[in-house]
Design an enzyme around this catalytic site. Sequence first.
Site, PDB file in Angstrom:
ATOM      1  N   TYR A 137     -38.288  21.732 -20.180  1.00 44.44           N
ATOM      2  CA  TYR A 137     -39.761  21.238 -19.752  1.00 44.44           C
ATOM      3  C   TYR A 137     -40.089  22.181 -18.307  1.00 44.44           C
ATOM      4  O   TYR A 137     -41.238  21.991 -17.712  1.00 44.44           O
ATOM      5  CB  TYR A 137     -39.625  19.807 -19.684  1.00 44.44           C
ATOM      6  CG  TYR A 137     -39.993  19.383 -20.749  1.00 44.44           C
ATOM      7  CD1 TYR A 137     -38.740  18.633 -21.670  1.00 44.44           C
ATOM      8  CD2 TYR A 137     -41.229  18.300 -21.359  1.00 44.44           C
ATOM      9  CE1 TYR A 137     -38.659  18.410 -23.165  1.00 44.44           C
ATOM     10  CE2 TYR A 137     -41.218  17.922 -22.094  1.00 44.44           C
ATOM     11  CZ  TYR A 137     -40.351  17.705 -23.587  1.00 44.44           C
ATOM     12  OH  TYR A 137     -39.955  16.966 -24.150  1.00 44.44           O
ATOM     13  N   LYS A 189     -24.914  19.298 -25.447  1.00 37.98           N
ATOM     14  CA  LYS A 189     -24.292  20.013 -26.855  1.00 37.98           C
ATOM     15  C   LYS A 189     -23.911  21.633 -25.871  1.00 37.98           C
ATOM     16  O   LYS A 189     -23.690  23.629 -25.976  1.00 37.98           O
ATOM     17  CB  LYS A 189     -25.896  20.527 -27.106  1.00 37.98           C
ATOM     18  CG  LYS A 189     -25.073  21.491 -27.726  1.00 37.98           C
ATOM     19  CD  LYS A 189     -25.435  20.970 -29.423  1.00 37.98           C
ATOM     20  CE  LYS A 189     -24.191  21.814 -30.797  1.00 37.98           C
ATOM     21  NZ  LYS A 189     -24.578  21.178 -31.915  1.00 37.98           N
ATOM     22  N   ASP A 223     -26.188  16.194 -31.748  1.00 38.21           N
ATOM     23  CA  ASP A 223     -26.057  16.290 -33.032  1.00 38.21           C
ATOM     24  C   ASP A 223     -25.422  14.946 -33.299  1.00 38.21           C
ATOM     25  O   ASP A 223     -26.017  14.088 -34.418  1.00 38.21           O
ATOM     26  CB  ASP A 223     -25.424  17.475 -33.428  1.00 38.21           C
ATOM     27  CG  ASP A 223     -24.373  17.794 -32.966  1.00 38.21           C
ATOM     28  OD1 ASP A 223     -24.162  17.422 -32.042  1.00 38.21           O
ATOM     29  OD2 ASP A 223     -23.705  19.128 -34.188  1.00 38.21           O
ATOM     30  N   ASP A 247     -35.468  13.607 -25.153  1.00 40.18           N
ATOM     31  CA  ASP A 247     -36.871  13.466 -25.508  1.00 40.18           C
ATOM     32  C   ASP A 247     -36.797  12.939 -27.228  1.00 40.18           C
ATOM     33  O   ASP A 247     -37.288  11.983 -27.620  1.00 40.18           O
ATOM     34  CB  ASP A 247     -37.439  14.344 -26.237  1.00 40.18           C
ATOM     35  CG  ASP A 247     -38.928  14.302 -26.426  1.00 40.18           C
ATOM     36  OD1 ASP A 247     -39.860  13.356 -26.467  1.00 40.18           O
ATOM     37  OD2 ASP A 247     -39.563  15.636 -27.517  1.00 40.18           O
ATOM     38  N   ASP A 251     -37.430   8.955 -29.271  1.00 45.00           N
ATOM     39  CA  ASP A 251     -37.228   9.044 -30.554  1.00 45.00           C
ATOM     40  C   ASP A 251     -36.714   7.611 -31.790  1.00 45.00           C
ATOM     41  O   ASP A 251     -37.118   7.140 -32.334  1.00 45.00           O
ATOM     42  CB  ASP A 251     -38.505   9.726 -31.276  1.00 45.00           C
ATOM     43  CG  ASP A 251     -39.846  10.352 -30.315  1.00 45.00           C
ATOM     44  OD1 ASP A 251     -40.109   9.174 -29.614  1.00 45.00           O
ATOM     45  OD2 ASP A 251     -40.543  11.051 -31.423  1.00 45.00           O
TER      46      ASP A 251
END
Length: 354
Positions: A137, A189, A223, A247, A251
Amino acid sequence: MKSYNIALMPGDGTGPEVVAEGIKVLDAVSKSFGIKLNYTKYDFGGERYKRTGETLPDSAIEEFRKFNAIYLGAIGHPDVKPGILELGILLKLRFALDQYINLRPVKLYPNVDTPLKDKGPEQIDFVVIRENSGGIYTGMGGAAMVGTSQEIATQVMVYSRSVVERCMRFAYDYTRRRNRKKLLTLVHKCNVLTYAGDLWVRTHNEVGEKDYPDIKRDYNHVDACTMWMVKSPEFYDVIVTENLFGDIITDLGAMIQGGMGIAAGGNINPEGVSMFEPIGGSAPKYTGQNVINPLAAISAAAMMLDNLGECEAGAAIDKAVHDALDSGKIKSMSAGRMGMSTTQVGDLIASMVA
Ligand code: IPM
Ligand code: MN
């Protein structure tokens, strides 16, 4: 009497409708707890942008610095190209006010449908702390040979130790204060992002080992985290993660807690001015129909009070939301299916905190 100055940004679409219900509840709870909230309204959003070409002027940011908090409805307009309002208002505010924490509770209330089979409020109750100021970002990167077959583009995941560490310390403190499993799971990750991931892994371990021996640590690749959030959400207490991963997984979190109608978030600068919002969008097709679910905005108001140090008043709203749902009076979290109107839901919660 303690009083707080709140900047209101109702924004677009159904934003003003849900903010109105949030204020109704805030005013009711303020009376009960002997506090006073003073509101100043700003009309930034898609409509104003269409009228004036202005997103968020620098002068507004200077004004916002003087408030105790910002209460946001929704920003987004079907006739404005994607990116303009997001970058020009939401991200601009986050960066300018250095709201480096994005706090997103994932909590399933009673009688709220979750798409997860055999999971209930006992299993779905954790908090995601998303780093909110850095990573991809930041906007570092570039493109060359645009429009040709050799076009290349980069967008860099930027993190400094200090930016990671301030987020990590907030996350440890939060986990301690929450006082549940006392488990802080880092999501990254690091098997592929060997530089950026390693920075996060070391900071998680070093800060935890030195200053938070009472907090347990765990690590999940992002993941795998999406898998566990669906399969075994009860594993989690507090998750801390970098901006883009946060982010994405929040969701997913919003969906397992019953959808955008109930999901609230805070953009927090622990030393500065923070902003609270329902994380759903402006839902243009429901605008003006009195059918949108205001509970996310009401929960965001509770988070705002908690952040202002009015923890009991915040907890009273949260309890009212819990009890209202427990009573079965609100039939669904979806717009138009609540069995009540937007204003009736607001009236109900307000009556419970009065
Ligand atoms: C969110 C939103 C924003 C983000 C967009 C609108 C810029 O998706 O608050 O999660 O990506 O952070
Ligand atoms: Mn998002």
